[in-house]
Design a protein around this motif. Sequence first.
Motif, PDB file in Angstrom:
ATOM      1  N   SER A  86       0.870  -1.112  -0.001  1.00  0.00           N
ATOM      2  CA  SER A  86      -0.081  -0.065  -0.131  1.00  0.00           C
ATOM      3  C   SER A  86       0.803   1.360   0.053  1.00  0.00           C
ATOM      4  CB  SER A  86      -0.971   0.130   1.271  1.00  0.00           C
ATOM      5  OG  SER A  86      -1.549   1.237   1.055  1.00  0.00           O
ATOM      6  N   GLU A  87       0.386   2.303  -0.730  1.00  0.00           N
ATOM      7  CA  GLU A  87       1.056   3.623  -0.914  1.00  0.00           C
ATOM      8  C   GLU A  87       0.619   4.536   0.394  1.00  0.00           C
ATOM      9  OE1 GLU A  87       3.819   4.525  -2.745  1.00  0.00           O
ATOM     10  OE2 GLU A  87       3.741   2.533  -3.290  1.00  0.00           O
ATOM     11  N   LYS A 170      -1.278   8.028   5.333  1.00  0.00           N
ATOM     12  CA  LYS A 170      -1.362   9.343   4.635  1.00  0.00           C
ATOM     13  C   LYS A 170      -2.306   9.122   3.150  1.00  0.00           C
ATOM     14  CE  LYS A 170       0.747  13.359   2.967  1.00  0.00           C
ATOM     15  NZ  LYS A 170       2.485  14.179   2.656  1.00  0.00           N
ATOM     16  N   GLY A 171      -3.478   9.597   3.410  1.00  0.00           N
ATOM     17  CA  GLY A 171      -4.654   9.181   2.141  1.00  0.00           C
ATOM     18  C   GLY A 171      -5.312  10.555   1.684  1.00  0.00           C
ATOM     19  N   SER A 172      -5.335  10.845   0.458  1.00  0.00           N
ATOM     20  CA  SER A 172      -6.115  11.911   0.057  1.00  0.00           C
ATOM     21  C   SER A 172      -7.515  11.428   0.072  1.00  0.00           C
ATOM     22  CB  SER A 172      -5.607  12.070  -1.455  1.00  0.00           C
ATOM     23  OG  SER A 172      -4.285  12.446  -1.368  1.00  0.00           O
ATOM     24  N   TRP A 173      -8.428  12.504   0.242  1.00  0.00           N
ATOM     25  CA  TRP A 173      -9.784  12.298   0.093  1.00  0.00           C
ATOM     26  C   TRP A 173     -10.207  11.877  -1.460  1.00  0.00           C
ATOM     27  CZ3 TRP A 173     -11.463  11.900   4.688  1.00  0.00           C
ATOM     28  CH2 TRP A 173     -11.045  12.717   5.831  1.00  0.00           C
ATOM     29  N   ALA A 174     -11.488  10.744  -1.373  1.00  0.00           N
ATOM     30  CA  ALA A 174     -11.740  10.726  -2.955  1.00  0.00           C
ATOM     31  C   ALA A 174     -12.591  11.872  -3.376  1.00  0.00           C
ATOM     32  CB  ALA A 174     -12.751   9.543  -2.810  1.00  0.00           C
ATOM     33  N   ASN A 224      -8.937   8.267  -1.500  1.00  0.00           N
ATOM     34  CA  ASN A 224      -8.530   7.782  -3.124  1.00  0.00           C
ATOM     35  C   ASN A 224      -7.825   6.684  -3.122  1.00  0.00           C
ATOM     36  OD1 ASN A 224      -9.386   8.350  -5.419  1.00  0.00           O
ATOM     37  ND2 ASN A 224      -7.168   9.399  -5.983  1.00  0.00           N
ATOM     38  N   ASN A 225      -8.176   5.537  -3.958  1.00  0.00           N
ATOM     39  CA  ASN A 225      -7.627   4.408  -4.487  1.00  0.00           C
ATOM     40  C   ASN A 225      -7.119   3.588  -3.091  1.00  0.00           C
ATOM     41  OD1 ASN A 225      -7.295   5.352  -7.306  1.00  0.00           O
ATOM     42  ND2 ASN A 225      -5.431   6.541  -6.697  1.00  0.00           N
ATOM     43  N   SER A 226      -8.314   3.500  -2.275  1.00  0.00           N
ATOM     44  CA  SER A 226      -8.032   2.547  -1.313  1.00  0.00           C
ATOM     45  C   SER A 226      -9.448   2.208  -0.472  1.00  0.00           C
ATOM     46  CB  SER A 226      -7.413   3.354  -0.086  1.00  0.00           C
ATOM     47  OG  SER A 226      -7.456   2.689   1.151  1.00  0.00           O
ATOM     48  N   ASP A 227      -9.342   0.944  -0.026  1.00  0.00           N
ATOM     49  CA  ASP A 227     -10.490   0.391   1.040  1.00  0.00           C
ATOM     50  C   ASP A 227     -10.669   1.284   2.332  1.00  0.00           C
ATOM     51  OD1 ASP A 227      -8.420  -0.420   2.124  1.00  0.00           O
ATOM     52  OD2 ASP A 227      -9.403  -2.818   2.376  1.00  0.00           O
ATOM     53  N   LEU A 228      -9.658   1.881   2.601  1.00  0.00           N
ATOM     54  CA  LEU A 228      -9.866   2.914   3.849  1.00  0.00           C
ATOM     55  C   LEU A 228     -10.653   3.999   3.718  1.00  0.00           C
ATOM     56  CD1 LEU A 228      -5.902   2.374   4.613  1.00  0.00           C
ATOM     57  CD2 LEU A 228      -7.975   1.358   5.733  1.00  0.00           C
ATOM     58  N   SER A 229     -11.119   4.457   4.919  1.00  0.00           N
ATOM     59  CA  SER A 229     -12.127   5.915   4.969  1.00  0.00           C
ATOM     60  C   SER A 229     -12.094   6.150   6.391  1.00  0.00           C
ATOM     61  CB  SER A 229     -13.541   5.338   4.486  1.00  0.00           C
ATOM     62  OG  SER A 229     -14.172   4.333   5.359  1.00  0.00           O
ATOM     63  N   ALA A 358     -12.839   7.271  13.279  1.00  0.00           N
ATOM     64  CA  ALA A 358     -12.012   6.376  13.203  1.00  0.00           C
ATOM     65  C   ALA A 358     -11.599   6.119  11.707  1.00  0.00           C
ATOM     66  CB  ALA A 358     -12.544   5.175  13.690  1.00  0.00           C
ATOM     67  N   ILE A 359     -10.277   5.822  11.376  1.00  0.00           N
ATOM     68  CA  ILE A 359      -9.809   5.413  10.162  1.00  0.00           C
ATOM     69  C   ILE A 359      -9.699   3.880  10.020  1.00  0.00           C
ATOM     70  CG2 ILE A 359      -7.952   5.581   8.566  1.00  0.00           C
ATOM     71  CD1 ILE A 359      -7.110   8.057   9.812  1.00  0.00           C
ATOM     72  N   TRP A 360     -10.429   3.200   9.086  1.00  0.00           N
ATOM     73  CA  TRP A 360     -10.844   1.902   9.079  1.00  0.00           C
ATOM     74  C   TRP A 360     -11.078   1.235   7.552  1.00  0.00           C
ATOM     75  CZ3 TRP A 360     -16.167   0.065  10.955  1.00  0.00           C
ATOM     76  CH2 TRP A 360     -17.348   0.832  10.282  1.00  0.00           C
ATOM     77  N   ASN A 361     -11.225   0.114   7.403  1.00  0.00           N
ATOM     78  CA  ASN A 361     -11.503  -0.467   6.101  1.00  0.00           C
ATOM     79  C   ASN A 361     -13.063  -1.120   6.319  1.00  0.00           C
ATOM     80  OD1 ASN A 361     -10.927  -2.751   7.722  1.00  0.00           O
ATOM     81  ND2 ASN A 361      -9.117  -3.453   6.309  1.00  0.00           N
TER      82      ASN A 361
END
Length: 377
Positions: A86-87, A170-174, A224-229, A358-361
């Motif tokens: 994962s990036e 580190k994730g960018s919002w969809a 974006n580009n992830s199953d995380l939210s 929470a940050i989760w999948n």
Amino acid sequence: MFDFNLEFARGGAKVTTELFELLADGGVKQNIIFSPFSIQACAALAFAGASGETADQIAEGLKFASNFHPEVAETFQFVFDKYKDSELLKIANKLYIQEGYLLKADYETSLKESYNAETENVDFAESESTAATINSWVEDKTAGKIKDLVQPATFDALTRLVLLNALHFKGSWANKFDEEETAEDDFWISEEESIKLPFMNKKAKFGYGFFEELDCQALEMPYNNSDLSMLVLLPNEREGLKSLAEKLKSVNLVDLAANLDDGDNIVVKFPKFKVEFEVELTETLKKLGIDKIFSDEAEFSNMLEAPEALHVSNVFHKAVIEVNEEGTEAAAATAMIMMARCMLVDPQFIADRPFFYAIWNKRNILFAGAFVNAPIA
């Protein structure tokens, strides 16, 4: 067929709400951010070398899917493998061992094969240099976000092992927020008192729900580009967070995922914030029923070749999160020190009062916390 990975996820959700309640003891009066997964993963490194009641307490207190070592290892390995390329999410485990001491072969094999853990020998008597070495590793694995996790005074000639987990996300919002739409407004820290905060604004497709039994709204903002939210639970009342913390004990967060609907026109107003939080977890873990690891009766004979009895002296945890228009960056690290004995219109989600997040999948909860007042500058 029994799904150990689902059971582990449900256990992680349960331990999240239990830890949140304990960390917010007496009411949620400060911003909180912690990583239940990091705490579980660090404890799993100890569990892998524990036996008897000591192992049982770790497994039960931190809601592992089983108290059978291979099954526990498999559930952690499932998550590690899921995000190994994962990036967005990086997970790292490590053991520092006193020079002149060797790990038992089975324990070392389990660490490397099941927990992807590195090992390194240091001289804990050289406390300044050892603390610098450990803190440098943590800082590197958390992209510089977690600094000074341990202090030199923590170590002495009786220190034998330090177990570490580090987590960086580190994730960018969809659906990114437009900086030009960010504006200052009131954030209510109590029924009658407010402070000014910068609020991001967006009307877009988000997961949304209303949970009457929790007296709150729910919003899910995907990365974006992830199953995380990011899942946000917003109490309906300005001072409803304490009540929400109590009500969360009666539900499992994993079950909430199925009750979120995709809404095309959710009006979201969400604060920008940065939170840092650190805690020594000994008393918290004891309240979860994990006390034998801290005692002279701790059963860790499966760790070292040397015939020394071990016990845990400290468990340090530190986490940070930053939320802005682009997305979210969060990091956490846990260190376990082991010593020799001695609506009809467009729905609105206006997060202008304390909330849980929470940050989760939708299964494994990586980070959780509460935002209650002004962010750190």
